[in-house]
Structure formats: C-alpha cells, structure tokens
Design a protein around this motif. Structure first.
Motif, mmCIF file in Angstrom:
data_model
loop_
_atom_site.group_PDB
_atom_site.id
_atom_site.type_symbol
_atom_site.label_atom_id
_atom_site.label_comp_id
_atom_site.label_asym_id
_atom_site.label_seq_id
_atom_site.Cartn_x
_atom_site.Cartn_y
_atom_site.Cartn_z
ATOM 1 N N GLU A 121 0.857 -1.185 0.000
ATOM 2 C CA GLU A 121 0.000 0.000 0.000
ATOM 3 C C GLU A 121 0.892 1.235 0.000
ATOM 4 N N LEU A 122 0.573 2.192 -0.869
ATOM 5 C CA LEU A 122 1.292 3.464 -0.932
ATOM 6 C C LEU A 122 0.343 4.581 -0.554
ATOM 7 N N ARG A 123 0.764 5.396 0.415
ATOM 8 C CA ARG A 123 0.038 6.604 0.813
ATOM 9 C C ARG A 123 0.903 7.802 0.445
ATOM 10 N N VAL A 124 0.305 8.770 -0.245
ATOM 11 C CA VAL A 124 1.011 9.986 -0.628
ATOM 12 C C VAL A 124 0.246 11.177 -0.083
ATOM 13 N N ARG A 125 0.968 12.056 0.592
ATOM 14 C CA ARG A 125 0.389 13.311 1.084
ATOM 15 C C ARG A 125 1.288 14.446 0.622
ATOM 16 N N VAL A 126 0.684 15.452 0.004
ATOM 17 C CA VAL A 126 1.427 16.619 -0.468
ATOM 18 C C VAL A 126 0.980 17.818 0.351
ATOM 19 N N GLY A 127 1.910 18.414 1.097
ATOM 20 C CA GLY A 127 1.583 19.556 1.944
ATOM 21 C C GLY A 127 0.862 19.124 3.203
ATOM 22 N N LEU A 128 0.694 20.073 4.110
ATOM 23 C CA LEU A 128 0.076 19.751 5.399
ATOM 24 C C LEU A 128 -1.376 19.312 5.272
ATOM 25 N N LEU A 129 -2.120 19.934 4.377
ATOM 26 C CA LEU A 129 -3.532 19.613 4.246
ATOM 27 C C LEU A 129 -3.816 18.604 3.147
ATOM 28 N N GLY A 130 -2.811 18.291 2.335
ATOM 29 C CA GLY A 130 -3.003 17.372 1.225
ATOM 30 C C GLY A 130 -3.384 18.100 -0.044
ATOM 31 N N ASP A 131 -2.987 17.539 -1.157
ATOM 32 C CA ASP A 131 -3.305 18.074 -2.478
ATOM 33 C C ASP A 131 -3.621 16.866 -3.345
ATOM 34 N N LYS A 132 -4.910 16.642 -3.589
ATOM 35 C CA LYS A 132 -5.354 15.437 -4.285
ATOM 36 C C LYS A 132 -4.789 15.349 -5.701
ATOM 37 N N VAL A 133 -4.777 16.462 -6.424
ATOM 38 C CA VAL A 133 -4.298 16.453 -7.816
ATOM 39 C C VAL A 133 -2.804 16.141 -7.860
ATOM 40 N N ALA A 134 -2.014 16.790 -7.015
ATOM 41 C CA ALA A 134 -0.571 16.530 -6.984
ATOM 42 C C ALA A 134 -0.292 15.094 -6.535
ATOM 43 N N SER A 135 -1.043 14.607 -5.574
ATOM 44 C CA SER A 135 -0.859 13.231 -5.103
ATOM 45 C C SER A 135 -1.173 12.232 -6.195
ATOM 46 N N GLN A 136 -2.207 12.508 -6.979
ATOM 47 C CA GLN A 136 -2.557 11.597 -8.075
ATOM 48 C C GLN A 136 -1.444 11.586 -9.121
ATOM 49 N N ARG A 137 -0.873 12.730 -9.413
ATOM 50 C CA ARG A 137 0.240 12.810 -10.378
ATOM 51 C C ARG A 137 1.438 11.994 -9.875
ATOM 52 N N ILE A 138 1.699 12.046 -8.585
ATOM 53 C CA ILE A 138 2.802 11.276 -8.002
ATOM 54 C C ILE A 138 2.515 9.781 -8.115
ATOM 55 N N HIS A 139 1.287 9.364 -7.845
ATOM 56 C CA HIS A 139 0.925 7.951 -8.004
ATOM 57 C C HIS A 139 1.110 7.503 -9.457
ATOM 58 N N GLU A 140 0.726 8.343 -10.392
ATOM 59 C CA GLU A 140 0.894 7.994 -11.808
ATOM 60 C C GLU A 140 2.364 7.794 -12.153
ATOM 61 N N GLU A 141 3.224 8.655 -11.642
ATOM 62 C CA GLU A 141 4.662 8.493 -11.889
ATOM 63 C C GLU A 141 5.176 7.236 -11.210
ATOM 64 N N PHE A 142 4.675 6.953 -10.014
ATOM 65 C CA PHE A 142 5.069 5.745 -9.287
ATOM 66 C C PHE A 142 4.768 4.496 -10.128
ATOM 67 N N VAL A 143 3.587 4.466 -10.755
ATOM 68 C CA VAL A 143 3.202 3.333 -11.605
ATOM 69 C C VAL A 143 4.197 3.175 -12.745
ATOM 70 N N SER A 144 4.599 4.280 -13.359
ATOM 71 C CA SER A 144 5.547 4.176 -14.477
ATOM 72 C C SER A 144 6.929 3.716 -13.992
ATOM 73 N N GLN A 145 7.274 4.005 -12.760
ATOM 74 C CA GLN A 145 8.571 3.572 -12.221
ATOM 75 C C GLN A 145 8.542 2.116 -11.779
ATOM 76 N N LEU A 146 7.373 1.564 -11.530
ATOM 77 C CA LEU A 146 7.267 0.144 -11.171
ATOM 78 C C LEU A 146 7.584 -0.761 -12.348
ATOM 79 N N ARG A 147 7.385 -0.293 -13.559
ATOM 80 C CA ARG A 147 7.550 -1.117 -14.746
ATOM 81 C C ARG A 147 8.973 -1.320 -15.122
#
Length: 131
Positions: free
Chosen positions: A105-131
């Motif tokens: 399980e991967l949890r990503v938090r951007v900033g103190l309150l969270g940024d859903k759009v930035a976190s989703q972009r990070i998850h997308e990059e994470f997927v490309s790095q898994l390959r």
C-alpha cells in the motif's frame, strides 16, 4: 406531517454534517483503465499495488528523482517504509506498508492539508517507475 418532514431534514442534515467533519469521509476515485482504485482519506491518496516492498521502495525513490523531489528523510524496515521529500515549498510524504510479499500500500500526502491532484500525479509516476 409538515413537522415530521422538517424534523427528518434537520436530523439528516446534522448527521451528514457530523459524518463529513469527523475525518472519516473518504472519496474514491477510479483510475484510468480500471487498474485499481485510489482512496483520498485525510489528505492522503492511498492505493495498493501488486509489487513487493523492495520494488515499491525503489520505485518511490525513482519517482522522487523523476519529479525532481529532493529526498529529505527515508526509513525502512521489513513491513513499512517512509520517505519525505521537498517539492518547492511543500513537503511530500510517502508511506509504504507491506500487505503481503507481493502487495504494498502506498500513501502519498502533499503539503500539510493534502493536495489530491498533486498526489494523483505522483501515483501515476510511481506506476511508471514500477515497470
């Protein structure tokens, strides 16, 4: 009859307000291609991946390099890993938790309150790095 209807609306409104402000509300977001489901919970975007802890930890570090995030701290043991990085003036926190030998399980938090759009972009990059 009017009193009962008004009472019902009032009770429903109060319960909805309590639920939404309790921190227990989660929003699920489908990913492209039906590859899985993200859950946005308390400022963190969470998803499980079909990858072991070793592969996932290396993919987090590769994600940081690819997105020019400066790694500040990293810690790892057999079942959990944490990485914090800097993105401009915000901190990005990655938390990996082993669910099995082949799922993490991967949890990503951007900033103190969270940024859903930035976190989703990070998850997308994470997927490309898994390959």
């Amino acid at each position: 009859m009017v009193k009962a209807s008004m009472c019902f609306r009032y009770v429903f409104s109060v319960l909805a307000l309590v639920f939404l402000t309790s921190g227990c509300a989660a929003v699920a977001i489908g990913t492209a291609g039906g590859a899985g489901t993200y859950v946005y919970l308390k400022g963190q975007l969470v998803r499980e991946y079909n990858a072991g802890m070793d592969q996932s930890f290396e993919a987090v570090l590769a994600t940081c390099r690819a997105l020019d995030l400066q790694v500040q701290n990293r810690a790892r043991n057999l079942s959990e890993a944490k990485v914090s990085a800097i993105d401009g003036d915000r901190t990005v926190w990655f938390t990996l938790e082993s669910q099995s030998t082949r799922r993490t399980e991967l949890r990503v938090r951007v900033g103190l309150l969270g940024d859903k759009v930035a976190s989703q972009r990070i998850h997308e990059e994470f997927v490309s790095q898994l390959r």
